[in-house]
Design a protein around this motif. Sequence first.
Motif, PDB file in Angstrom:
ATOM      1  N   PHE A  28      38.187 -45.964  -3.503  1.00 38.36           N
ATOM      2  CA  PHE A  28      39.495 -46.596  -3.473  1.00 38.36           C
ATOM      3  C   PHE A  28      40.657 -45.705  -3.919  1.00 38.36           C
ATOM      4  O   PHE A  28      41.796 -46.029  -3.675  1.00 38.36           O
ATOM      5  CB  PHE A  28      39.487 -47.881  -4.338  1.00 38.36           C
ATOM      6  CG  PHE A  28      38.565 -48.921  -3.811  1.00 38.36           C
ATOM      7  CD1 PHE A  28      37.352 -49.194  -4.492  1.00 38.36           C
ATOM      8  CD2 PHE A  28      38.835 -49.616  -2.644  1.00 38.36           C
ATOM      9  CE1 PHE A  28      36.498 -50.163  -3.969  1.00 38.36           C
ATOM     10  CE2 PHE A  28      37.965 -50.565  -2.164  1.00 38.36           C
ATOM     11  CZ  PHE A  28      36.785 -50.849  -2.829  1.00 38.36           C
ATOM     12  N   ILE A  29      40.363 -44.596  -4.547  1.00 39.32           N
ATOM     13  CA  ILE A  29      41.471 -43.750  -5.032  1.00 39.32           C
ATOM     14  C   ILE A  29      41.432 -42.389  -4.356  1.00 39.32           C
ATOM     15  O   ILE A  29      42.450 -41.924  -3.790  1.00 39.32           O
ATOM     16  CB  ILE A  29      41.426 -43.605  -6.569  1.00 39.32           C
ATOM     17  CG1 ILE A  29      41.656 -44.977  -7.193  1.00 39.32           C
ATOM     18  CG2 ILE A  29      42.483 -42.630  -7.038  1.00 39.32           C
ATOM     19  CD1 ILE A  29      41.486 -45.048  -8.686  1.00 39.32           C
ATOM     20  N   ALA A  30      40.244 -41.745  -4.406  1.00 41.60           N
ATOM     21  CA  ALA A  30      40.178 -40.361  -3.897  1.00 41.60           C
ATOM     22  C   ALA A  30      40.524 -40.291  -2.425  1.00 41.60           C
ATOM     23  O   ALA A  30      41.350 -39.444  -2.006  1.00 41.60           O
ATOM     24  CB  ALA A  30      38.800 -39.789  -4.158  1.00 41.60           C
ATOM     25  N   LYS A  31      39.883 -41.148  -1.642  1.00 39.30           N
ATOM     26  CA  LYS A  31      40.131 -41.088  -0.194  1.00 39.30           C
ATOM     27  C   LYS A  31      41.596 -41.365   0.145  1.00 39.30           C
ATOM     28  O   LYS A  31      42.225 -40.522   0.816  1.00 39.30           O
ATOM     29  CB  LYS A  31      39.209 -42.089   0.527  1.00 39.30           C
ATOM     30  CG  LYS A  31      37.865 -41.498   0.881  1.00 39.30           C
ATOM     31  CD  LYS A  31      37.070 -42.391   1.846  1.00 39.30           C
ATOM     32  CE  LYS A  31      35.707 -41.758   2.103  1.00 39.30           C
ATOM     33  NZ  LYS A  31      34.757 -42.708   2.667  1.00 39.30           N
ATOM     34  N   ILE A  37      47.602 -36.928   0.449  1.00 37.15           N
ATOM     35  CA  ILE A  37      47.857 -35.492   0.302  1.00 37.15           C
ATOM     36  C   ILE A  37      47.883 -34.834   1.674  1.00 37.15           C
ATOM     37  O   ILE A  37      48.773 -34.007   1.960  1.00 37.15           O
ATOM     38  CB  ILE A  37      46.800 -34.807  -0.595  1.00 37.15           C
ATOM     39  CG1 ILE A  37      46.853 -35.341  -2.031  1.00 37.15           C
ATOM     40  CG2 ILE A  37      46.968 -33.302  -0.593  1.00 37.15           C
ATOM     41  CD1 ILE A  37      48.062 -34.928  -2.853  1.00 37.15           C
ATOM     42  N   ASP A  38      46.950 -35.189   2.517  1.00 36.99           N
ATOM     43  CA  ASP A  38      46.920 -34.629   3.886  1.00 36.99           C
ATOM     44  C   ASP A  38      48.189 -34.989   4.642  1.00 36.99           C
ATOM     45  O   ASP A  38      48.789 -34.149   5.331  1.00 36.99           O
ATOM     46  CB  ASP A  38      45.700 -35.156   4.652  1.00 36.99           C
ATOM     47  CG  ASP A  38      44.432 -34.441   4.221  1.00 36.99           C
ATOM     48  OD1 ASP A  38      43.327 -34.994   4.449  1.00 36.99           O
ATOM     49  OD2 ASP A  38      44.550 -33.328   3.663  1.00 36.99           O
ATOM     50  N   GLN A  39      48.513 -36.290   4.489  1.00 33.13           N
ATOM     51  CA  GLN A  39      49.763 -36.724   5.155  1.00 33.13           C
ATOM     52  C   GLN A  39      50.961 -35.902   4.703  1.00 33.13           C
ATOM     53  O   GLN A  39      51.754 -35.423   5.522  1.00 33.13           O
ATOM     54  CB  GLN A  39      50.020 -38.202   4.841  1.00 33.13           C
ATOM     55  CG  GLN A  39      49.381 -39.159   5.830  1.00 33.13           C
ATOM     56  CD  GLN A  39      49.620 -40.609   5.452  1.00 33.13           C
ATOM     57  OE1 GLN A  39      50.331 -40.929   4.507  1.00 33.13           O
ATOM     58  NE2 GLN A  39      48.973 -41.504   6.181  1.00 33.13           N
ATOM     59  N   GLU A  40      51.045 -35.751   3.406  1.00 27.87           N
ATOM     60  CA  GLU A  40      52.163 -34.967   2.851  1.00 27.87           C
ATOM     61  C   GLU A  40      52.102 -33.543   3.370  1.00 27.87           C
ATOM     62  O   GLU A  40      53.131 -32.948   3.717  1.00 27.87           O
ATOM     63  CB  GLU A  40      52.110 -34.965   1.319  1.00 27.87           C
ATOM     64  CG  GLU A  40      52.497 -36.292   0.685  1.00 27.87           C
ATOM     65  CD  GLU A  40      53.900 -36.719   1.016  1.00 27.87           C
ATOM     66  OE1 GLU A  40      54.882 -35.928   0.836  1.00 27.87           O
ATOM     67  OE2 GLU A  40      54.064 -37.835   1.531  1.00 27.87           O
ATOM     68  N   LYS A  41      50.872 -32.980   3.398  1.00 27.02           N
ATOM     69  CA  LYS A  41      50.710 -31.613   3.908  1.00 27.02           C
ATOM     70  C   LYS A  41      51.207 -31.529   5.342  1.00 27.02           C
ATOM     71  O   LYS A  41      51.958 -30.600   5.712  1.00 27.02           O
ATOM     72  CB  LYS A  41      49.225 -31.249   3.848  1.00 27.02           C
ATOM     73  CG  LYS A  41      48.925 -29.915   3.157  1.00 27.02           C
ATOM     74  CD  LYS A  41      47.476 -29.548   3.368  1.00 27.02           C
ATOM     75  CE  LYS A  41      46.942 -28.787   2.212  1.00 27.02           C
ATOM     76  NZ  LYS A  41      45.515 -28.576   2.267  1.00 27.02           N
TER      77      LYS A  41
END
Lengths: 167, 94
Positions: A28-31, A37-41
Amino acid sequence: MENLGIDTKLLIAQTVNFALFFFIFKRFIAKPFARYIDQEKNKELEKEKALKVVQEEREKLEAKSVKLQAQMKQETLKVISEAKESASKVREKILEEATHEAEEIRDKAKKQAEEEKNKVYKEFQDKVLEMSLVLINKTFKDVLTDDFKKKITEKILKSSSDNISIS
Amino acid sequence: MKLDTSLKEDLRRFIRERMKKESEKIRVISAYKLNGHDKDLISKKFPLIKSRVVVYEIDPDLLAGVVIKYKSKIIDLSVKGRFKDLKNTLYELD
């Protein structure tokens, strides 16, 4: 184990706790976090791409602007040069006309002055002549005696031809 | 006052004759009073004087010499006339 101070139940509970926490965290948190984070990247990458494109466009526009400025400068110089040439020709023409006019005026003034001088000279001559004749007349009147007059009359009559007809 | 026609005619005739006489006169103008010798000299130069009535006049402005006038003709032999000619000649010179 109890002698070591380790509580088995606590350990198990802690392990289960940790496993639970790990499972919940992972699920529920890491994914989502990783996704975020990927989106931001990706967003950053896209931003960078867009920035790059904008920069390239800007560079192109700058180059174009420099080219246009150079062209404009050239055109301006050309126009200025033509205007200078044209003004120079007009100035020369005006100068020539003015010189010609000045010469004409000078010649006319010279001629007028000459005429005036001659006129004054002639008038002076005439006055001198008149004065001289008046003086001679007066002198003769004062100086001539009757005898002298008689002699002159005789001489005039003798010098003229005989038998003059007056009819 | 009306004059008689014959009187008018007489008057006219008289004036005409008088004028004719006047015009027949020769006027000799000199700068001084001419004596007999001068008059003889003049009559020698101008024979017509002998047959006409001559009137002698004096004009000191002539300075010397004579001016002879007969009818409309004038012969100027005076010094004044010579001066006039000289003046005209000099005026004509440039």
